[in-house]
Design a protein around this motif. Structure first.
Motif, PDB file in Angstrom:
ATOM      1  N   ASN A  26       0.835  -1.196   0.000  1.00 29.68           N
ATOM      2  CA  ASN A  26       0.000   0.000   0.000  1.00 29.68           C
ATOM      3  C   ASN A  26       0.870   1.245   0.000  1.00 29.68           C
ATOM      4  N   MET A  27       0.255   2.365  -0.320  1.00 31.12           N
ATOM      5  CA  MET A  27       0.944   3.659  -0.320  1.00 31.12           C
ATOM      6  C   MET A  27       2.266   3.560  -1.087  1.00 31.12           C
ATOM      7  N   LEU A  28       2.205   2.996  -2.266  1.00 33.00           N
ATOM      8  CA  LEU A  28       3.414   2.760  -3.044  1.00 33.00           C
ATOM      9  C   LEU A  28       4.062   4.061  -3.480  1.00 33.00           C
ATOM     10  N   LYS A  29       5.394   4.029  -3.515  1.00 30.32           N
ATOM     11  CA  LYS A  29       6.199   5.178  -3.878  1.00 30.32           C
ATOM     12  C   LYS A  29       7.042   4.837  -5.111  1.00 30.32           C
ATOM     13  N   PRO A  30       7.466   5.818  -5.867  1.00 28.91           N
ATOM     14  CA  PRO A  30       8.328   5.538  -7.022  1.00 28.91           C
ATOM     15  C   PRO A  30       9.575   4.731  -6.650  1.00 28.91           C
ATOM     16  N   GLU A  31      10.090   4.945  -5.458  1.00 29.31           N
ATOM     17  CA  GLU A  31      11.284   4.206  -5.036  1.00 29.31           C
ATOM     18  C   GLU A  31      11.003   2.738  -4.727  1.00 29.31           C
ATOM     19  N   ASP A  32       9.738   2.332  -4.757  1.00 29.23           N
ATOM     20  CA  ASP A  32       9.410   0.915  -4.614  1.00 29.23           C
ATOM     21  C   ASP A  32       9.539   0.174  -5.950  1.00 29.23           C
ATOM     22  N   THR A  33       9.767   0.900  -7.014  1.00 32.14           N
ATOM     23  CA  THR A  33       9.934   0.276  -8.329  1.00 32.14           C
ATOM     24  C   THR A  33      11.130  -0.663  -8.317  1.00 32.14           C
ATOM     25  N   ALA A  34      10.877  -1.919  -8.702  1.00 36.43           N
ATOM     26  CA  ALA A  34      11.929  -2.941  -8.672  1.00 36.43           C
ATOM     27  C   ALA A  34      11.364  -4.245  -9.212  1.00 36.43           C
ATOM     28  N   ILE A  35      12.245  -5.212  -9.375  1.00 42.62           N
ATOM     29  CA  ILE A  35      11.807  -6.593  -9.585  1.00 42.62           C
ATOM     30  C   ILE A  35      11.698  -7.232  -8.209  1.00 42.62           C
ATOM     31  N   TYR A  36      10.564  -7.830  -7.927  1.00 38.75           N
ATOM     32  CA  TYR A  36      10.311  -8.446  -6.630  1.00 38.75           C
ATOM     33  C   TYR A  36      10.396  -9.969  -6.769  1.00 38.75           C
ATOM     34  N   TYR A  37      11.089 -10.561  -5.813  1.00 38.90           N
ATOM     35  CA  TYR A  37      11.293 -11.996  -5.817  1.00 38.90           C
ATOM     36  C   TYR A  37      10.750 -12.617  -4.522  1.00 38.90           C
ATOM     37  N   CYS A  38      10.124 -13.750  -4.684  1.00 37.95           N
ATOM     38  CA  CYS A  38       9.738 -14.589  -3.559  1.00 37.95           C
ATOM     39  C   CYS A  38      10.878 -15.576  -3.326  1.00 37.95           C
TER      40      CYS A  38
END
Length: 119
Positions: free
Chosen positions: A84-96
């Motif tokens: 929630n409340m996502l920010k531009p700096e959260d941009t990334a490839i996410y891995y489990c």
């Protein structure tokens, strides 16, 4: 052999929400901790959350605490990350990933999924 498949990424505007899911096969969530980490261009890999197999307790990095929530569904053998409340700096490839003791040592991880936060 553990197999992990992420889903749910995409493009979202700043302040928006996304939910990532990870289907786990080859291991049960009762015995293994699971984590989400992310990799952005030019930045170091960052573990953003972990959930312990023993009791389901969670840890979060300082950058996402209060905005992200990790959960698990033992019946479906899946883990999720509500962002929630996502920010531009959260941009990334996410891995489990598997992180047996929530120590930052990843055993196996999925192929990754893109999350882009942009207006």
């Amino acid at each position: 052999q553990v197999h992990l498949v992420e889903s749910g990424g995409g493009l979202v505007q700043p302040g928006g929400s996304l939910r990532l899911s990870c289907a786990v096969s080859g291991e049960t969530l009762d015995y293994f901790g699971m984590a989400w980490f992310r990799q952005a261009p030019g930045k170091e890999r960052e573990e953003v959350s972990c959930i312990r197999g023993s009791d389901g307790s969670t840890d979060y990095s300082r950058s996402v605490k209060g905005r992200f929530t990790m959960s698990r569904d033992k019946a479906k053998n899946t883990v999720s990350l509500q962002m929630n409340m996502l920010k531009p700096e959260d941009t990334a490839i996410y891995y489990c990933a598997t992180d047996k003791w929530c120590s930052g040592e990843f055993g196996s991880w999925g192929q990754g999924i893109h999350v882009t936060v942009s207006s």
